[in-house]
Scaffold this motif. Structure first.
Motif, mmCIF file in Angstrom:
data_model
loop_
_atom_site.group_PDB
_atom_site.id
_atom_site.type_symbol
_atom_site.label_atom_id
_atom_site.label_comp_id
_atom_site.label_asym_id
_atom_site.label_seq_id
_atom_site.Cartn_x
_atom_site.Cartn_y
_atom_site.Cartn_z
ATOM 1 N N LEU A 95 32.368 32.167 35.691
ATOM 2 C CA LEU A 95 33.686 32.295 36.319
ATOM 3 C C LEU A 95 34.711 31.898 35.265
ATOM 4 O O LEU A 95 35.202 30.781 35.219
ATOM 5 N N ALA A 96 35.002 32.856 34.381
ATOM 6 C CA ALA A 96 35.769 32.580 33.169
ATOM 7 C C ALA A 96 37.255 32.465 33.477
ATOM 8 O O ALA A 96 37.886 33.435 33.861
ATOM 9 N N ALA A 97 37.804 31.256 33.274
ATOM 10 C CA ALA A 97 39.241 31.011 33.459
ATOM 11 C C ALA A 97 39.702 31.526 34.827
ATOM 12 O O ALA A 97 39.310 31.012 35.853
ATOM 13 N N GLY A 98 40.534 32.580 34.874
ATOM 14 C CA GLY A 98 41.029 33.091 36.146
ATOM 15 C C GLY A 98 40.883 34.589 36.229
ATOM 16 O O GLY A 98 40.592 35.277 35.253
ATOM 17 N N GLY A 99 41.088 35.131 37.430
ATOM 18 C CA GLY A 99 40.985 36.572 37.628
ATOM 19 C C GLY A 99 39.552 37.048 37.637
ATOM 20 O O GLY A 99 38.634 36.350 38.081
ATOM 21 N N SER A 100 39.333 38.271 37.134
ATOM 22 C CA SER A 100 37.992 38.875 37.157
ATOM 23 C C SER A 100 37.708 39.471 35.785
ATOM 24 O O SER A 100 37.903 40.657 35.566
#
Length: 812
Positions: A95-100
């Motif tokens: 779940l890298a940082a934010g968003g997708s």
């Protein structure tokens, strides 16, 4: 319409979506098309896929897209941020940082934004869940990397209704324990023997699920399309207009005690982590210097003010035995996006002394107690806390994009089997023109939408802040930025699939090439650039300490961005239909995700030439999958084992905290559905074992488990439908995970339950009462601290508390 879908399968999907669940115990063939060359029965496809019909979504009440996707198999979704900017990933990928980052969000088979994890403006801010949604399809791994760009992990495709069902619906919804009013509508009709139209959308207004003290939700969208069908084809034109404002929620004050392995996390008195917020009518504007270094006051109520206008065209026809499909869309995307980020907090005396030195005091700067001194040892609001929050205000002048996807497919009779060949060409442009502006406020922790700003005065009586503002930027000049970058993507792709008897063997490849040009402005670019100044905001001729902490943009010293990239994606799979209701499959895929804004403003980009080293221009993803699919007598069971290897270059909190890592994960994904008369039950479970196998910057986290990675995610959706009465629930459970990559503090797992009860007093009238987080669970998605703080004071982001709403729908 979904990727590669024919008009006939689209009509079947829409009709199925519009109709109540069929009583048949033998489900028909499930045609799926997103991320594939051509729509085919899932039992004949070597992929892991899921779909959710529009009417099943509607029954649980109007809710953000992130809350809908939390109930789909194989997806990991961290919500609680608001309507958009939530965090998404697919089984095994970080779940890298934010968003997708690793997944692409599509609307009718084309990307909403080319990159799903743009800073502060993730794709879901331009997507809404309403009546216009016919279905949501997801593909995890598999051929997603070759039938779309920047989607090595998977695709989420939101498919619109296109008027197959004549008639319309109007629904009014009101919150029963929170303040929000909403109206949804849609209408489909024939305009002639071969022409039909559809229009749908919504409008809403209210405070929303948390107490913020003002109207935070206001706006809506309208979507429309017109379709002309002809022999073996169709042409469709469509448009969307979105203008919607909603609040953004952040990590807030929380009490953390106990041990790292077994912490106790609870709300402080006077501030409920489930329903309170730092937003308030008592907070001043976002005072700062603008893009041109002129003073500006921006409303803190802006939240996520997303604006989008798009027009598109789809066409499909037969030519010489080939099925030609053309999709094109142009979207004008922009808006303003404000959010608050916590920096530090403490008791009144300790906090005041940390700002102004020993003997400092705190004074209310706004609200009904403005001007009153806060006693040092007092438990104001029942908790006695003060906090420093940075307020980010991102102005998206342009996130405009143009996308065109042209493909041709043909089925050949070869040696007693069917050989399907597909060739396509994808072209896209994506603009990134955004400005990052900040201010900093000192606030109390007061619930009920009554948070106020606070001033700090030192022991000599000298103010250290100005009307509750600590700085007109951040403490440093970081995050004062202009991005002005254009991306161009060109991707030829192709696939072959040979189906003979029970065996299907296929492969696909795609070559993504990109051109990145532009320039950056910012104080954190290196090379001696400075970004702090003094500015007399209140025009009193004296520079207050807060005014001395003013960030500005060095507009005379741009840094170029100038590089190209190219990489090959490929996927091969085999599917064997052991029997009519049962098949097994295996697949290997290698894809990549091109670097976007997360590598900008880092040492990766040469500040003089704008070049990016070839090894840093994309992050590779390798996936191995094997599984089975069973569909018989009203029962569907899908199982997949997977192994994932992924690179991730990212920025968690400035260039100083840039990451460059390699992750590995393996696990099992199970999904099942049973239908028995009026009863249905969907079950899903995903087990993931993940680790950071290489930390390329410092090596400190090599061998650690990625943060926010639960071992298990469980989903259950039981429903019963007797026609005039229906009820159901969606139950989502995640197990515990580490708050940070250092693997100390373990956040507890939790379960949330959504539910609905529906009655139909007349054929065209339907009343529904629905609830989200029915049992008011304190579900923690994020904790800022890496370990239990000695003073028990931390920051955490939680799921919204219970909200109950009632909807009345009239069909005509």
């Amino acid at each position: 319409m979904a990727e590669g879908e024919t008009e006939e399968t689209a009509e079947a999907s829409a009709a199925e979506s519009a109709a109540p669940p069929a009583p048949s115990q033998t489900p028909a063939a499930e045609v799926f098309s997103t991320g594939m060359a051509k729509g085919r029965d899932r039992l004949d496809s070597a992929t892991s896929t899921s779909s959710l019909k529009g009417d099943d979504i509607d029954r649980f009440g109007p809710r953000p897209l992130g809350d809908v996707l939390r109930t789909m198999a194989g997806l990991r979704v961290a919500t609680g941020i608001g309507e958009g900017n939530n965090n998404y990933t697919v089984r095994g990928l970080p779940l890298a940082a934010g968003g997708s980052k690793y997944m692409q969000f599509q609307e009718d088979g084309l990307p909403v934004l080319e990159f799903g994890d743009l800073f502060n403006v993730a794709t879901d801010v331009y997507l809404r869940n309403d009546f216009s949604v016919s279905a949501i399809e997801t593909i995890r791994g598999g051929s997603a990397s070759t039938f779309a760009s920047n989607s090595p992990g998977g695709i989420v495709n939101v498919i619109s209704r296109t008027g197959e069902q004549e008639g319309g619906r109007v629904q009014v919804t009101a919150g029963l324990d929170f303040e929000e009013k909403r109206i949804d509508f849609d209408y489909g009709a024939k305009l002639g023997e071969n022409t039909r139209m559809y229009v749908g959308g919504f409008y809403r207004q209210g405070e929303g699920p948390r107490d913020i003290g003002f109207t935070g939700w206001r706006g809506g969208q309208i979507k429309a399309n017109i379709t002309r069908t002809f022999d073996k084809g169709y042409v469709r034109a469509y448009f969307k207009l979105l203008d919607d404002r909603s609040p953004t929620f952040a990590p807030y004050a929380v009490n953390i005690t106990g041990t790292n392995d077994n912490p106790t996390i609870r709300s402080f008195p006077g501030f409920d982590l489930r329903r309170d917020s730092t937003l308030s009518p008592y907070l001043g504007a976002v005072l700062t210097l603008d893009r041109n270094n002129n003073p500006v006051a921006l409303p803190i109520s802006t939240g996520q003010s997303a604006k989008s206008k798009s027009i598109g065209l789809e066409a499909q026809f037969e030519l010489g035995g080939w099925t030609i499909t053309e999709k094109a869309r142009y979207a004008v995307n922009g808006g303003d996006f404000s959010r608050m980020f916590p920096n530090r907090q403490n008791t009144v005396s300790a906090f005041a002394n940390s700002i102004g030195g020993a003997g400092s005091s705190a004074v209310y700067a706004s609200g009904p107690l403005a001007g009153q001194t806060i006693p040092g040892g007092s438990l104001i609001n029942g908790n006695g806390l003060l906090s420093l929050y940075f307020v980010s205000f991102v102005r998206a002048r342009s996130l405009d994009n143009f996308t065109n996807d042209l493909r041709a497919s043909k089925v050949w009779d070869v040696s007693g089997g069917k050989l399907t060949t597909t060739a396509g060409l994808y072209f896209a442009t994506q603009e990134l023109d955004t400005t990052w502006l900040h201010t900093a406020m000192i606030v109390d922790a007061n619930g009920g939408g009554e948070v106020a700003q606070v001033d700090i005065v030192n022991a000599a009586g000298q103010p250290q802040t100005l009307n509750g503002y600590f700085a007109f930027g951040r403490e440093s000049s970081l995050f004062r930025r202009i991005f002005d970058v254009d991306y161009r993507v060109l991707a030829p792709y192709g696939s072959v699939n040979f189906h003979i008897g029970k065996l299907a063997v296929g492969g696909s490849l795609r070559y993504d090439s990109g051109r990145v040009r532009g320039q950056l402005f910012g104080a954190d670019l290196g090379g001696g650039r400075q970004g702090l100044t003094s500015f007399d905001f209140n025009r009193d001729g004296v520079i207050n300490p807060a005014e001395a902490r003013t960030a500005f943009l060095p507009l005379d010293r741009p840094a170029p961005v100038n590089y190209d990239y190219g990489y090959l994606n490929y996927s091969v799979g085999v599917n064997y239909r052991v029997a009519e209701p049962f098949s097994v499959f295996a697949r290997y895929s290698k894809g990549a995700r091109a670097a976007a804004d997360k590598v900008l403003f880092t040492p990766t980009v040469n500040p003089l030439t704008g070049n990016v080293p070839s090894g840093d221009r994309q992050d590779d993803v390798i996936q191995y999958e094997a599984g089975f699919k069973l569909r018989r007598n009203g029962i569907t069971v899908n199982g997949t084992v997977f192994h994932v290897e992924a690179e991730d270059q990212n920025v968690l909190n400035g260039a100083a905290n840039a990451t460059n890592r390699v992750y590995e994960a393996q696990g099992v994904e199970l999904e099942g559905n049973i239908v028995r008369g009026p009863f249905s039950l969907m079950l899903a479970a995903t087990y993931t074992e993940a680790k950071i196998v290489e930390d390329r910057i410092g090596g400190v986290f090599t061998g650690k488990e990625p943060r926010h990675q639960p071992d298990w995610v469980f989903v259950a959706v039981p429903q019963v439908d007797f026609g005039t009465f229906a009820a159901g629930a969606n139950i989502v459970t995640i197990t515990g995970s580490f708050s940070q990559d250092s693997n100390q503090l373990r956040m507890p797992g939790f379960t949330t339950v959504g539910a609905y009860v529906e009655v139909q007093p007349a054929e065209n009238l339907r009343l529904t009462v629905s609830a989200q987080n029915l049992f008011d669970t304190l579900g923690i998605f994020e904790v800022n601290q890496a370990s239990v703080p000695a003073n028990g004071i931390g920051f955490a982001r939680a799921a919204n508390g219970r909200t109950v709403q009632a909807s009345l729908r009239l069909a005509f």
